[in-house]
Design a protein around this motif. Structure first.
Motif, short mmCIF file in Angstrom:
data_model
loop_
_atom_site.label_atom_id
_atom_site.label_comp_id
_atom_site.label_asym_id
_atom_site.label_seq_id
_atom_site.Cartn_x
_atom_site.Cartn_y
_atom_site.Cartn_z
N LYS A 1 10.35 12.43 9.39
CA LYS A 1 9.62 12.98 8.61
C LYS A 1 8.57 12.41 8.05
O LYS A 1 8.59 11.37 7.65
CB LYS A 1 10.70 13.66 7.68
CG LYS A 1 9.98 14.72 6.50
CD LYS A 1 11.15 15.32 5.66
CE LYS A 1 10.66 16.62 4.70
NZ LYS A 1 9.88 15.77 3.56
N THR A 2 7.32 13.23 7.83
CA THR A 2 6.27 12.50 6.95
C THR A 2 6.52 12.60 5.61
O THR A 2 6.81 13.54 4.88
CB THR A 2 5.09 13.09 7.36
OG1 THR A 2 4.68 13.49 8.65
CG2 THR A 2 3.55 12.52 6.80
N VAL A 3 6.60 11.20 5.14
CA VAL A 3 6.83 11.07 3.71
C VAL A 3 5.65 10.18 3.23
O VAL A 3 5.14 9.23 3.70
CB VAL A 3 8.29 10.46 3.66
CG1 VAL A 3 9.35 11.41 3.84
CG2 VAL A 3 8.44 9.14 4.44
N ASN A 4 5.69 10.29 1.83
CA ASN A 4 4.71 9.15 1.08
C ASN A 4 5.55 8.32 0.52
O ASN A 4 6.64 8.27 -0.32
CB ASN A 4 4.26 10.16 -0.25
CG ASN A 4 3.10 9.39 -0.88
OD1 ASN A 4 2.84 8.34 -0.52
ND2 ASN A 4 2.40 10.14 -1.99
N SER A 5 5.48 7.01 0.95
CA SER A 5 6.02 5.93 0.64
C SER A 5 5.21 4.69 0.25
O SER A 5 4.29 4.77 0.49
CB SER A 5 7.01 5.50 1.94
OG SER A 5 7.98 6.41 2.23
N TRP A 6 5.74 3.72 -0.29
CA TRP A 6 5.13 2.40 -0.52
C TRP A 6 5.58 1.56 0.56
O TRP A 6 6.80 1.43 0.83
CB TRP A 6 5.47 1.75 -1.97
CG TRP A 6 4.92 2.83 -3.07
CD1 TRP A 6 5.59 3.70 -3.80
CD2 TRP A 6 3.63 2.65 -3.68
NE1 TRP A 6 4.59 4.22 -4.54
CE2 TRP A 6 3.72 3.65 -4.60
CE3 TRP A 6 2.63 1.77 -3.37
CZ2 TRP A 6 2.61 3.79 -5.42
CZ3 TRP A 6 1.45 1.82 -4.28
CH2 TRP A 6 1.48 2.72 -5.09
N PHE A 7 4.72 0.81 1.19
CA PHE A 7 5.01 -0.14 2.16
C PHE A 7 4.40 -1.65 1.88
O PHE A 7 3.50 -1.86 1.27
CB PHE A 7 4.12 0.43 3.42
CG PHE A 7 4.49 1.54 4.04
CD1 PHE A 7 5.52 1.74 4.90
CD2 PHE A 7 3.98 2.83 3.62
CE1 PHE A 7 5.60 2.87 5.76
CE2 PHE A 7 4.36 4.07 4.19
CZ PHE A 7 5.29 4.18 5.11
N TYR B 1 0.83 -1.35 -0.04
CA TYR B 1 0.04 -0.05 0.00
C TYR B 1 0.95 1.23 0.04
O TYR B 1 1.88 1.06 0.23
CB TYR B 1 -1.09 0.03 1.05
CG TYR B 1 -0.25 0.28 2.61
CD1 TYR B 1 -0.13 1.42 3.23
CD2 TYR B 1 0.33 -0.93 3.30
CE1 TYR B 1 0.68 1.70 4.25
CE2 TYR B 1 1.01 -0.79 4.46
CZ TYR B 1 0.92 0.60 5.03
OH TYR B 1 1.68 0.69 6.10
N GLN B 2 0.45 2.32 -0.53
CA GLN B 2 1.10 3.62 -0.47
C GLN B 2 0.41 4.39 0.67
O GLN B 2 -0.83 4.37 0.95
CB GLN B 2 0.81 4.39 -1.77
CG GLN B 2 1.66 5.92 -1.78
CD GLN B 2 1.09 6.33 -3.06
OE1 GLN B 2 -0.09 6.42 -3.59
NE2 GLN B 2 2.23 7.08 -3.72
#
Length: 779
Positions: free
Chosen positions: A424-430, A174-175
């Motif tokens: 830091k808040t980042v937009n990642s794929w998990f 999920y992203q």
């Protein structure tokens, strides 16, 4: 047979042996014979080292452990494939290139061109692999460099795509937005394991600031006060948090006349005199007066005036929240919340509706390089850590600074760039690891760990508390994520093979690196007239690639399907203690997710090799001897034995001492060599023309009644039995001490007690003496 020389240069002799091995192709001949005989396969996975430097003592140690176990397996009738591998992608390589090209920001790479940047990265990998081969071969390790695997090779990368596509099909990807350890020096997130590798004691500013309560007549003129060691996060404050069960007080500070709300048990933070031995409760009357007492739960929902006015927001901003993570062991019992830069801050604000899932519009005024954006006018373009003093000065000028101090504490640094990490808040794929962590714990029970406590405690706990794995990196030199999507992510396609990508794009694909595929677009599969899908920007975390190694080294499932499945899990792997959170962990995650089993059955874990002074070995400090010099001086075998016969094989630390390698020569090699030379000298004499008829028969030797003969023969058989038992249990740390003990008994006792007898010169009455007295010809 010619006699051995009185002294032997072990290093030169080893070089001659290495030369003979090469001329006779001994390693491959052994493999060929094992294959012809149909020997049972012993499966070994060799974890790929980063190809960005020469082998150090940690590599030598791990390589020696691997070589010892796999040689033993081959010598006991097993066929062992020993492929060398190289971890070619990721931050280690990129950092080398950034230093070389003086690159500090992501924009510089984009201006240069990803194609040129990645070409330079590729060149540095090729530069080091040959030097590794020379050193490892000189160490006497048998490993296949000709048939090696590299994580940057096309077949390997395709298998990595297949691994990811399987996770995608299982709905395990999920992203999301999460607060992650972030390296400003490398402009990318790090895994939790990477973030825990490099802590340093540093001094940071510790400030207490005020937040005046608004819209509440009962608390008019009263301020909450919060303590923080990260003043740079204060412009992003969106809420305050208190513990609902802790006791809080409203007090009048008699020196300033200000009224504050804080934790009752934390008054010592504002009034340091309370921490001193001379403090008496009566002294409090001169400092403060407690006007009200209340529980934290009563403060929930109170609103306050923001510290800065950079971010106007919805009504949910700038209120007091409650959560039990707030403790009374430090600070004021009131914690300021900047959800963009704190894991608990993010969680608490999300749970209370201050921010919302999937919405990234809340303040995060720090760019990829750790510089403040234009939103923070007084510190725009300033590195966050350097902005602390600027912000503190501004807060003081506006009368909101209650206390300023400094705190020496342990702080995480990037293991590559040596820059302080931020969260830091980042937009990642998990990858959804939390869904399978119970399975990982169960699979760990099937693994034989040496030493056992590493698996039962350290690795078990890491698996038990595992979090979802952020596998994407905003970098350039790596395997690209095979996800194609439209702008609003309403349509996403995961590619699992080169053939699938070629079919969907209509383009021949010869390389999977970014510069070769980023431009490829895929027509929408939902709407033929809709916008085309483009690949997401990120590449894989290199730990995802190394965790895919069991499959990717064989190009599974596109090739070698039967041989892989037959040899999985591996019989044996070995690496350092730090890999419990690295390679061992990534292997376990992917094998559990893909096949529902562990990736290995037996693991040897070694400790860390330190410099003699107990510090980490450092090239800049030059606090350890060059391995090449040590090998050329004493020989590789002496170095290997010194390392194996030490606490480091039990996952403990070893303070490397060159004298220890010399000690192996003196205490082990020279006595054994001299004993063997003594044996050969006498054997040659017995086989000479004059003495051959006096030599004892083999039958006579076997039927000896001499007590020392019986003792040393029994000791030999016991040693052989012990070695087989301990090697089967992978306890190398017991094998070498037993061998050392045996050699000591042989050289110090058996030979010494029987020297004259072995020469046949024990005197009158001896069998040898009587035979020698007899005439050898006609009288």
């Amino acid at each position: 047979m010619s006699s051995l020389p009185p002294a032997l240069n072990f290093a030169e002799t080893e070089e001659e042996i290495c030369k003979q091995w090469k001329e006779q192709d001994s390693f491959r001949q052994q493999d060929k014979l094992a294959e012809e005989r149909g020997d049972e396969e012993f499966v070994f996975f060799d974890g790929p080292p980063f190809a960005t430097g020469l082998p150090h003592y940690g590599h030598i140690l791990a390589g020696t452990i691997k070589d010892t176990v796999t040689r033993y397996a081959a010598m006991t009738g097993k066929r062992v494939e020993r492929r060398a591998g190289w971890d070619c992608h990721g931050l280690p390589v990129e950092q080398e290139i950034d230093k070389m090209l003086n690159i500090k920001y992501r924009e510089q790479v984009l201006e240069m061109g990803i194609d040129k940047y990645n070409t330079t990265c590729r060149s540095i990998v090729s530069r080091y692999t040959k030097e590794w081969e020379t050193t490892v071969t000189r160490l006497g390790r048998w490993i296949d460099f000709e048939n090696d695997y590299k994580t940057m090779d096309l077949p390997f990368m395709e298998s990595v795509w297949w691994v990811f596509s399987q996770l995608w099909e299982k709905d395990m990807v999920y992203q999301g937005f999460k607060v992650m350890p972030y390296s400003t020096g490398c402009s990318t997130v790090l895994s939790n394991s990477e973030a825990s590798q490099n802590y340093k004691d540093v001094s940071d500013p510790a400030v207490v600031v005020s937040f005046p309560i608004v819209d509440d007549d009962d608390f008019k003129g009263v301020s909450f006060i919060a303590w923080t060691t990260t003043p740079w996060t204060l412009p992003s404050n969106l809420a305050l948090c208190v513990n609902p069960k802790l006791e809080y007080v409203q007090l009048l500070d008699k020196k300033s006349g200000n009224r504050y709300i804080m934790g009752k048990s934390r008054l010592c933070q504002i009034y340091p005199a309370m921490n001193k031995k001379k403090w008496k409760p009566a002294m409090a009357e001169e400092l403060y007066e407690i006007e009200k007492t209340m529980l934290g739960a009563e403060l929930k929902g109170k609103r306050y005036q923001p510290l800065f006015d950079y971010f106007a927001g919805p009504s949910e901003y700038f209120q007091v929240l409650t959560d039990s993570y707030v403790t009374d062991d430090a600070g004021t019992g009131v914690v300021h919340q900047a959800p963009a830069f704190g894991e608990d801050d993010f969680r608490v604000c999300m749970a209370n509706g201050v921010i919302h899932k999937g919405d990234d519009s809340f303040p995060c005024p720090v760019d990829a390089g750790g510089l403040f954006t234009n939103d923070i006018t007084i510190a725009k373009g300033v590195y966050v850590k350097d902005a602390d003093n600027i912000l503190i000065a501004d807060i003081k000028e506006r009368g909101r600074l209650v206390q300023k101090d400094s705190l020496v504490h342990s702080y995480p640094f990037c293991w590559r760039s040596e820059t302080p990490l931020i969260y830091k808040t980042v937009n990642s794929w998990f990858v959804k690891v939390e869904e399978i962590r119970d399975q990982m714990v169960d699979h760990n029970k099937n693994i034989h760990w040496v030493p056992g406590h590493v698996g039962k405690v350290r690795f078990n706990n890491w698996c038990k508390d595992a979090r979802d794995w952020a596998i994407s990196r905003s970098r350039f030199w790596g395997t690209p994520l095979p996800i194609w999507t439209n702008e609003d992510f309403t349509e996403c396609i995961c590619i699992g093979s080169i053939a699938q990508l070629e079919e969907l794009t209509g383009t021949k694909v010869t390389d999977l690196h970014r510069e070769f595929i980023d431009h490829l677009e895929i027509p929408s599969q939902k709407n033929p007239d809709g916008p085309k899908l483009k690949r997401v920007d990120e590449v894989f975390d290199c730990w995802f690639e190394s965790g895919s190694m069991p499959y990717a080294q064989k190009h599974y499932p596109f090739e070698n399907k039967e041989s892989f499945e037959k040899g999985f899990p591996a019989d044996f792997i070995a690496e350092g203690l730090d890999q419990t959170r690295g390679w061992f962990y990534s292997l376990m995650v992917l094998s559990t997710a893909l096949f529902g089993k562990q990736a290995m059955n037996n693991v040897i874990v070694n400790g860390l090799v330190l410099a003699q002074d107990g510090k980490k070995m450092s090239k800049s400090l030059k606090n350890y001897p060059d391995p090449t010099i040590v090998i050329n001086k004493y020989g590789a075998d002496a170095l290997r034995m010194y390392l194996i016969n030490s606490p480091v094989v039990r996952a403990e630390e070893l303070k490397f001492k060159e004298a220890g390698v010399l000690g192996v020569i003196k205490e082990m090699f020279l006595p054994l060599y001299n004993a063997f030379r003594f044996f050969l000298q006498n054997m040659e004499r017995w086989e000479s023309e004059t003495d051959r008829k006096f030599a004892p028969s083999l039958e006579k030797v076997r039927s000896t009644t001499n007590a020392t003969d019986i003792w040393i023969s029994a000791a030999t058989q016991e040693l052989i039995k012990f070695v087989h038992e301990e090697m089967a249990a992978y306890r190398l740390y017991t094998v070498l001490p037993a061998l050392v003990s045996y050699v000591t008994q042989l050289t110090n006792w058996y030979v010494r007690l029987n020297r004259e007898r072995l020469k046949g010169l024990e005197g009158e009455g001896s069998e040898a003496y009587e035979k020698r007295k007899q005439p050898t010809g006609p009288v």
